[in-house]
Design a protein around this motif. Structure first.
Motif, PDB file in Angstrom:
ATOM      1  N   LYS A 150       0.849  -1.188   0.000  1.00  0.00           N
ATOM      2  CA  LYS A 150       0.000   0.000   0.000  1.00  0.00           C
ATOM      3  C   LYS A 150       0.883   1.236   0.000  1.00  0.00           C
ATOM      4  O   LYS A 150       1.889   1.275   0.707  1.00  0.00           O
ATOM      5  N   VAL A 151       0.532   2.235  -0.794  1.00  0.00           N
ATOM      6  CA  VAL A 151       1.315   3.468  -0.902  1.00  0.00           C
ATOM      7  C   VAL A 151       0.386   4.667  -0.746  1.00  0.00           C
ATOM      8  O   VAL A 151      -0.646   4.747  -1.422  1.00  0.00           O
ATOM      9  N   GLU A 152       0.752   5.599   0.125  1.00  0.00           N
ATOM     10  CA  GLU A 152      -0.010   6.833   0.318  1.00  0.00           C
ATOM     11  C   GLU A 152       0.947   8.021   0.345  1.00  0.00           C
ATOM     12  O   GLU A 152       2.009   7.946   0.971  1.00  0.00           O
ATOM     13  N   ILE A 153       0.567   9.110  -0.320  1.00  0.00           N
ATOM     14  CA  ILE A 153       1.385  10.325  -0.352  1.00  0.00           C
ATOM     15  C   ILE A 153       0.511  11.494   0.096  1.00  0.00           C
ATOM     16  O   ILE A 153      -0.579  11.713  -0.458  1.00  0.00           O
ATOM     17  N   ASP A 154       0.970  12.253   1.102  1.00  0.00           N
ATOM     18  CA  ASP A 154       0.158  13.365   1.611  1.00  0.00           C
ATOM     19  C   ASP A 154       0.646  14.699   1.060  1.00  0.00           C
ATOM     20  O   ASP A 154       1.586  14.769   0.261  1.00  0.00           O
ATOM     21  N   GLU A 155       0.014  15.782   1.497  1.00  0.00           N
ATOM     22  CA  GLU A 155       0.301  17.112   0.967  1.00  0.00           C
ATOM     23  C   GLU A 155       1.680  17.630   1.365  1.00  0.00           C
ATOM     24  O   GLU A 155       2.180  18.594   0.784  1.00  0.00           O
ATOM     25  N   THR A 160       3.861   7.189   2.838  1.00  0.00           N
ATOM     26  CA  THR A 160       3.637   6.118   3.804  1.00  0.00           C
ATOM     27  C   THR A 160       3.444   4.815   3.040  1.00  0.00           C
ATOM     28  O   THR A 160       2.562   4.721   2.178  1.00  0.00           O
ATOM     29  N   VAL A 161       4.284   3.841   3.344  1.00  0.00           N
ATOM     30  CA  VAL A 161       4.263   2.553   2.638  1.00  0.00           C
ATOM     31  C   VAL A 161       4.004   1.435   3.634  1.00  0.00           C
ATOM     32  O   VAL A 161       4.683   1.330   4.652  1.00  0.00           O
ATOM     33  N   THR A 162       3.000   0.621   3.341  1.00  0.00           N
ATOM     34  CA  THR A 162       2.732  -0.577   4.132  1.00  0.00           C
ATOM     35  C   THR A 162       3.339  -1.770   3.405  1.00  0.00           C
ATOM     36  O   THR A 162       3.176  -1.910   2.191  1.00  0.00           O
ATOM     37  N   VAL A 169       2.695  -6.970   9.500  1.00  0.00           N
ATOM     38  CA  VAL A 169       2.703  -5.808   8.607  1.00  0.00           C
ATOM     39  C   VAL A 169       3.581  -4.711   9.196  1.00  0.00           C
ATOM     40  O   VAL A 169       3.547  -4.462  10.405  1.00  0.00           O
ATOM     41  N   GLU A 170       4.376  -4.073   8.335  1.00  0.00           N
ATOM     42  CA  GLU A 170       5.256  -2.987   8.764  1.00  0.00           C
ATOM     43  C   GLU A 170       4.876  -1.732   7.988  1.00  0.00           C
ATOM     44  O   GLU A 170       4.607  -1.790   6.784  1.00  0.00           O
ATOM     45  N   THR A 171       4.865  -0.583   8.674  1.00  0.00           N
ATOM     46  CA  THR A 171       4.553   0.691   8.030  1.00  0.00           C
ATOM     47  C   THR A 171       5.777   1.596   8.077  1.00  0.00           C
ATOM     48  O   THR A 171       6.353   1.818   9.144  1.00  0.00           O
ATOM     49  N   LEU A 172       6.175   2.095   6.909  1.00  0.00           N
ATOM     50  CA  LEU A 172       7.335   2.979   6.796  1.00  0.00           C
ATOM     51  C   LEU A 172       6.883   4.348   6.302  1.00  0.00           C
ATOM     52  O   LEU A 172       5.927   4.448   5.521  1.00  0.00           O
ATOM     53  N   ARG A 173       7.574   5.399   6.746  1.00  0.00           N
ATOM     54  CA  ARG A 173       7.254   6.745   6.280  1.00  0.00           C
ATOM     55  C   ARG A 173       8.551   7.490   5.967  1.00  0.00           C
ATOM     56  O   ARG A 173       9.515   7.438   6.736  1.00  0.00           O
ATOM     57  N   LYS A 175      10.140  11.008   3.260  1.00  0.00           N
ATOM     58  CA  LYS A 175       9.810  12.135   2.377  1.00  0.00           C
ATOM     59  C   LYS A 175      10.387  11.896   0.991  1.00  0.00           C
ATOM     60  O   LYS A 175      11.394  11.207   0.823  1.00  0.00           O
ATOM     61  N   LEU A 176       9.716  12.467   0.006  1.00  0.00           N
ATOM     62  CA  LEU A 176      10.258  12.449  -1.348  1.00  0.00           C
ATOM     63  C   LEU A 176      11.595  13.175  -1.382  1.00  0.00           C
ATOM     64  O   LEU A 176      11.804  14.106  -0.610  1.00  0.00           O
ATOM     65  N   PRO A 177      12.517  12.765  -2.255  1.00  0.00           N
ATOM     66  CA  PRO A 177      12.441  11.685  -3.241  1.00  0.00           C
ATOM     67  C   PRO A 177      12.590  10.312  -2.601  1.00  0.00           C
ATOM     68  O   PRO A 177      13.166  10.198  -1.517  1.00  0.00           O
ATOM     69  N   MET A 178      12.120   9.280  -3.304  1.00  0.00           N
ATOM     70  CA  MET A 178      12.043   7.961  -2.676  1.00  0.00           C
ATOM     71  C   MET A 178      12.037   6.844  -3.719  1.00  0.00           C
ATOM     72  O   MET A 178      11.634   7.049  -4.864  1.00  0.00           O
ATOM     73  N   ILE A 179      12.481   5.651  -3.290  1.00  0.00           N
ATOM     74  CA  ILE A 179      12.431   4.434  -4.094  1.00  0.00           C
ATOM     75  C   ILE A 179      11.394   3.505  -3.474  1.00  0.00           C
ATOM     76  O   ILE A 179      11.423   3.247  -2.270  1.00  0.00           O
ATOM     77  N   ILE A 180      10.472   2.993  -4.291  1.00  0.00           N
ATOM     78  CA  ILE A 180       9.474   2.034  -3.825  1.00  0.00           C
ATOM     79  C   ILE A 180       9.520   0.809  -4.728  1.00  0.00           C
ATOM     80  O   ILE A 180       9.496   0.939  -5.957  1.00  0.00           O
ATOM     81  N   THR A 181       9.595  -0.391  -4.130  1.00  0.00           N
ATOM     82  CA  THR A 181       9.467  -1.615  -4.919  1.00  0.00           C
ATOM     83  C   THR A 181       8.137  -2.276  -4.579  1.00  0.00           C
ATOM     84  O   THR A 181       7.683  -2.238  -3.442  1.00  0.00           O
ATOM     85  N   THR A 182       7.507  -2.871  -5.586  1.00  0.00           N
ATOM     86  CA  THR A 182       6.119  -3.306  -5.468  1.00  0.00           C
ATOM     87  C   THR A 182       5.992  -4.809  -5.258  1.00  0.00           C
ATOM     88  O   THR A 182       6.774  -5.598  -5.781  1.00  0.00           O
ATOM     89  N   ASP A 183       4.959  -5.179  -4.493  1.00  0.00           N
ATOM     90  CA  ASP A 183       4.644  -6.579  -4.241  1.00  0.00           C
ATOM     91  C   ASP A 183       3.249  -6.891  -4.793  1.00  0.00           C
ATOM     92  O   ASP A 183       2.484  -5.987  -5.136  1.00  0.00           O
ATOM     93  N   LEU A 184       2.902  -8.172  -4.830  1.00  0.00           N
ATOM     94  CA  LEU A 184       1.693  -8.605  -5.524  1.00  0.00           C
ATOM     95  C   LEU A 184       0.403  -8.057  -4.934  1.00  0.00           C
ATOM     96  O   LEU A 184      -0.585  -7.887  -5.651  1.00  0.00           O
ATOM     97  N   ARG A 185       0.350  -7.792  -3.649  1.00  0.00           N
ATOM     98  CA  ARG A 185      -0.891  -7.345  -3.023  1.00  0.00           C
ATOM     99  C   ARG A 185      -1.124  -5.839  -3.171  1.00  0.00           C
ATOM    100  O   ARG A 185      -2.094  -5.309  -2.644  1.00  0.00           O
TER     101      ARG A 185
END
Length: 254
Positions: A150-155, A160-162, A169-173, A175-185
Motif C-alpha cells: 500500500k502506498v499513500e502520499i500526503d500534501e 507512507t508505505v505498508t 505488517v510494517e509501516t514505513l514513512r 519524504k520524497l524523493p524515494m524508491i518504492i518496490t512493489t509486491d503482488l498485493r
C-alpha cells in the motif's frame, strides 16, 4: 505538494505461463522462439503510478524505462498503453545487464530526467535477484520502501508505505524523493485497451545506448552451468504409524 515525476523501470522476460527450458549447451535458459511479456511486478508499478494520477495527485510525468534488445520496445509500448506518458529505451543487444549495471543506468536516468519517485517491481521473474531497487537507493542515497502492499502520499510530501513482513505488517514513512518496490498485493494491473494501444504508438519513445551514459556496466558474474532440477521421486505408502516411523528412520529423518 511537490509535482511527482515518476520513473517506472520495466523488463522483458519469458512469459510467466511458459515453463523455461535449459538450452542444449547448458549455459542459460532457452529464450529463442519463446513467448516474452512484461515482468508481472513491473505491471504493478505502472498501475500504481497511474493510480496516483487518477487519485488527483500532482503527477507531472510517468516515464517508462527499459534496457535490452530491440524487442524491449514492445514492452515499452505496452507500458505506455497502460498509462505511461513516454518511454526511454537503452538498446543493448550483446549482454544481459546485472542488477548493479541496471541500477547505475537508473541513477543516470533519475538525474538526467529529474525524477523524484521511482516505482519498480521488487524482482524480475527470470533471475529473481531482488536487488536493483535497493542498489539504486544506495547509489542515490534516497530512502527506500521495498515490497510495498500500500502506498499513500500526503500534501507534505510524506510517503507512507505498508509492507508485509514475516511477523505481520510494517509501516514505513519517508519524504520524497524515494524508491518504492512493489509486491503482488499492492493492486490489480489493468489491461491495455485497444484505443490506448493505438494511442501508445504515437507517444514518444527515445532510444539511447550505453555509450551515451559512459558507465561501466560490465557483468561481474559468470554462469558456469545451468541444469534443470532432478525430477521428484514418487511417494510411498505405509500400513500404520509403526511403518511410517520405520520408513523415516530408514531415510535418516529420525
Amino acid at each position: 505538494m511537490s509535482k511527482l515525476r515518476i520513473l517506472v523501470p520495466v523488463k522483458r522476460v519469458i512469459d510467466y505461463a511458459v515453463k523455461p527450458r535449459v538450452n542444449k549447451a547448458q549455459t542459460a535458459v532457452e529464450k529463442n522462439n519463446v513467448k516474452h511479456s512484461m515482468n508481472p511486478f513491473d505491471e504493478l508499478s505502472i498501475e500504481e503510478a497511474v493510480r496516483l494520477r487518477e487519485a488527483k495527485k500532482p503527477v507531472e510525468d510517468i516515464l517508462a524505462f527499459s534496457a535490452g534488445p530491440a524487442k524491449c520496445q514492445d514492452t515499452l509500448r505496452t507500458a505506455m498503453a497502460m498509462g505511461c506518458d513516454r518511454a526511454l529505451h537503452v538498446v543493448e543487444e550483446k549482454q544481459e545487464l546485472e542488477p548493479l549495471g541496471v541500477a547505475k543506468l537508473l541513477q543516470k536516468v533519475v538525474e538526467d530526467e529529474k525524477r523524484n519517485l521511482v516505482i519498480l517491481g521488487k524482482q524480475s521473474i527470470d533471475d529473481d535477484a531482488n536487488q536493483t531497487g535497493q542498489m539504486l537507493a544506495g547509489l542515490l542515497n534516497w530512502p527506500q520502501a521495498t515490497q510495498a502492499s500500500k502506498v499513500e502520499i500526503d500534501e507534505s510530501d510524506n510517503v507512507t508505505v505498508t509492507r508485509e513482513v514475516d511477523g505481520g505488517v510494517e509501516t514505513l514513512r519517508a519524504k520524497l524523493p524515494m524508491i518504492i518496490t512493489t509486491d503482488l498485493r499492492l493492486n490489480e494491473p489493468r489491461y491495455a485497451s485497444l484505443p490506448n494501444i493505438m494511442k501508445a504508438k504515437k507517444k514518444p519513445l527515445e532510444k539511447k545506448s550505453l555509450k551515451d551514459y559512459g558507465l561501466d556496466v560490465e557483468n561481474r558474474l559468470k554462469t558456469v552451468k545451468v541444469q534443470e532440477p532432478p525430477p521428484r521421486q514418487g511417494g510411498g505408502k505405509v500400513e500404520d504409524v509403526d511403518g511410517m516411523i520405520a520408513k523415516l528412520k530408514e531415510l535418516g529423518a529420525l
